[in-house]
Write a protein that holds these residues in place. Structure first.
Motif, mmCIF file in Angstrom:
data_model
loop_
_atom_site.group_PDB
_atom_site.id
_atom_site.type_symbol
_atom_site.label_atom_id
_atom_site.label_comp_id
_atom_site.label_asym_id
_atom_site.label_seq_id
_atom_site.Cartn_x
_atom_site.Cartn_y
_atom_site.Cartn_z
ATOM 1 N N LEU A 103 5.787 14.195 1.370
ATOM 2 C CA LEU A 103 4.831 13.251 1.962
ATOM 3 C C LEU A 103 3.429 13.470 1.407
ATOM 4 C CD1 LEU A 103 4.138 11.007 3.920
ATOM 5 C CD2 LEU A 103 4.027 12.693 5.760
ATOM 6 N N GLU A 104 3.050 14.718 1.250
ATOM 7 C CA GLU A 104 1.745 15.020 0.670
ATOM 8 C C GLU A 104 1.612 14.416 -0.729
ATOM 9 O OE1 GLU A 104 1.176 19.204 0.655
ATOM 10 O OE2 GLU A 104 0.945 19.381 2.826
ATOM 11 N N GLU A 105 2.675 14.570 -1.524
ATOM 12 C CA GLU A 105 2.643 14.093 -2.901
ATOM 13 C C GLU A 105 2.773 12.578 -2.983
ATOM 14 O OE1 GLU A 105 5.637 16.256 -5.030
ATOM 15 O OE2 GLU A 105 4.547 18.152 -4.914
ATOM 16 N N ALA A 106 3.369 11.964 -1.953
ATOM 17 C CA ALA A 106 3.558 10.509 -1.959
ATOM 18 C C ALA A 106 2.428 9.763 -1.273
ATOM 19 C CB ALA A 106 4.881 10.170 -1.260
ATOM 20 N N PHE A 107 1.591 10.463 -0.526
ATOM 21 C CA PHE A 107 0.642 9.836 0.384
ATOM 22 C C PHE A 107 -0.248 8.786 -0.291
ATOM 23 C CE2 PHE A 107 -3.275 9.772 3.002
ATOM 24 C CZ PHE A 107 -2.697 9.395 4.208
ATOM 25 N N ASP A 108 -0.792 9.103 -1.446
ATOM 26 C CA ASP A 108 -1.708 8.176 -2.130
ATOM 27 C C ASP A 108 -0.989 6.963 -2.712
ATOM 28 O OD1 ASP A 108 -3.854 9.799 -1.558
ATOM 29 O OD2 ASP A 108 -3.754 10.898 -3.452
ATOM 30 N N LYS A 109 0.341 7.007 -2.737
ATOM 31 C CA LYS A 109 1.121 5.898 -3.293
ATOM 32 C C LYS A 109 1.633 4.953 -2.212
ATOM 33 C CE LYS A 109 2.776 9.160 -6.785
ATOM 34 N NZ LYS A 109 3.961 9.878 -7.308
ATOM 35 N N ILE A 110 1.335 5.281 -0.965
ATOM 36 C CA ILE A 110 1.850 4.479 0.151
ATOM 37 C C ILE A 110 0.811 3.446 0.562
ATOM 38 C CG2 ILE A 110 2.688 4.523 2.528
ATOM 39 C CD1 ILE A 110 3.714 7.342 2.024
ATOM 40 N N GLY A 111 1.109 2.184 0.262
ATOM 41 C CA GLY A 111 0.236 1.066 0.604
ATOM 42 C C GLY A 111 0.966 0.059 1.473
ATOM 43 N N PRO A 112 0.423 -1.145 1.618
ATOM 44 C CA PRO A 112 1.042 -2.178 2.458
ATOM 45 C C PRO A 112 2.490 -2.489 2.083
ATOM 46 C CG PRO A 112 -1.186 -2.816 1.861
ATOM 47 C CD PRO A 112 -0.878 -1.579 1.068
ATOM 48 N N ASN A 142 18.442 8.410 6.859
ATOM 49 C CA ASN A 142 18.320 9.076 5.557
ATOM 50 C C ASN A 142 17.592 8.191 4.556
ATOM 51 O OD1 ASN A 142 19.606 11.472 6.262
ATOM 52 N ND2 ASN A 142 21.639 10.712 5.710
ATOM 53 N N GLU A 143 17.875 6.895 4.599
ATOM 54 C CA GLU A 143 17.200 5.970 3.683
ATOM 55 C C GLU A 143 15.694 5.953 3.944
ATOM 56 O OE1 GLU A 143 17.113 1.186 2.567
ATOM 57 O OE2 GLU A 143 18.811 2.012 3.684
ATOM 58 N N PHE A 144 15.309 5.980 5.203
ATOM 59 C CA PHE A 144 13.889 5.997 5.584
ATOM 60 C C PHE A 144 13.185 7.218 4.987
ATOM 61 C CE2 PHE A 144 10.377 7.186 8.353
ATOM 62 C CZ PHE A 144 9.758 5.977 8.647
ATOM 63 N N HIS A 145 13.773 8.382 5.207
ATOM 64 C CA HIS A 145 13.164 9.624 4.729
ATOM 65 C C HIS A 145 13.245 9.735 3.204
ATOM 66 C CE1 HIS A 145 12.348 11.628 8.615
ATOM 67 N NE2 HIS A 145 13.349 10.868 9.037
ATOM 68 N N ASN A 146 14.369 9.290 2.637
ATOM 69 C CA ASN A 146 14.522 9.353 1.179
ATOM 70 C C ASN A 146 13.520 8.453 0.471
ATOM 71 O OD1 ASN A 146 16.644 11.121 1.507
ATOM 72 N ND2 ASN A 146 18.234 9.591 1.176
ATOM 73 N N TYR A 147 13.176 7.337 1.107
ATOM 74 C CA TYR A 147 12.201 6.420 0.500
ATOM 75 C C TYR A 147 10.857 7.116 0.309
ATOM 76 C CZ TYR A 147 9.429 2.205 -0.300
ATOM 77 O OH TYR A 147 8.592 1.268 -0.849
ATOM 78 N N ILE A 148 10.432 7.857 1.316
ATOM 79 C CA ILE A 148 9.169 8.602 1.218
ATOM 80 C C ILE A 148 9.291 9.707 0.169
ATOM 81 C CG2 ILE A 148 7.573 10.123 2.454
ATOM 82 C CD1 ILE A 148 8.262 8.561 5.007
#
Length: 235
Positions: A103-112, A142-148
């Motif tokens: 999540l830390e590494e993905a955080f800046d890539k999470i937009g609308p 699992n899909e929800f968490h894997n997406y992040i």
């Protein structure tokens, strides 16, 4: 310059595919409970049932043993591993720690767009919950968490999580299908999504961890209510 010809090892590749298919089929049967905890596994019977030779079955069982889904006592027996709720206390903290990192590494890539996708998956979870489709809920969870995790771009985290989640998937399916306990995944996912929308990393991480610790607490509590006969080997 002379060209060195290489031979195609078609036989070996085909054998690998058969082993993988045997592994997938057996792991699904174990996770879904078709093969019960402590049920004895006989190579000949499994090979006859699957319509394949014994070698890929043995290889599949070895892989399942390495993942903790099968137990073997040399030259005596092979069984489906018993359900052990205490494993949740060991496995889930590893899972959510790795997902925190992702999540830390993905955080800046999470937009609308990414938020919309997470909401779409979570809405499906609510639908499946209303239909009492526990296996479907677990797969969408699992899909929800894997997406992040995939958004992180860290290719090392996913395979580790996949192996760990395969073990707890069986546990979740067993306990939640044997209980009328309220399944709170949808609400907990909403808190993760809302924190991400607010752009608050630490709050998002706390919501993520809470999602997993809630599952741990539910499993431990349910294990006290459900009688698990895990000391007998089925014939």
């Amino acid at each position: 310059m002379n060209k060195i010809k290489t031979e195609s090892k078609i036989g070996k590749i085909n054998r690998t595919f058969i082993k993988d298919e045997a592994y997938n089929l057996l792991s699904q049967k174990i996770i879904r409970g078709d093969l019960r905890p402590c049920q004895r596994l006989r190579v000949k019977e499994l090979s006859d049932e699957l319509g394949i030779s014994r070698t890929p079955v043995r290889e599949a069982l070895l892989q399942l043993e390495s993942e903790g889904l099968v137990l073997t006592k040399a030259n005596r027996w092979t069984i489906v591993a018993p359900i052990n709720p205490k494993e949740a206390l060991n496995i889930y903290p590893i899972i959510y720690s790795l997902e925190e990192l992702a999540l830390e590494e993905a955080f800046d890539k999470i937009g609308p767009k990414e938020i919309s996708k997470l909401r779409e998956i979570n809405d499906r979870i609510k639908y499946l919950h209303d239909k009492s489709d526990q296996l479907g809920i677990i797969k969408k969870d699992n899909e929800f968490h894997n997406y992040i995790t995939n958004l992180s771009g860290n290719e090392e985290i996913g395979p580790i999580l996949q192996k760990l989640k395969r073990r707890v998937e069986r546990m979740e399916l067993y306990f939640f299908e044997n209980s009328e306990s309220n399944f709170t995944t949808y609400i907990e996912h909403l808190k993760i999504i809302e924190s991400l929308e607010e752009g608050k990393l630490e709050k998002s991480k706390k919501a993520l961890v809470r999602n997993w610790t809630s599952t741990i607490e539910t499993i431990i509590n349910l294990s006290k209510e459900i009688n698990i006969e895990d000391n007998e080997i089925s014939n």
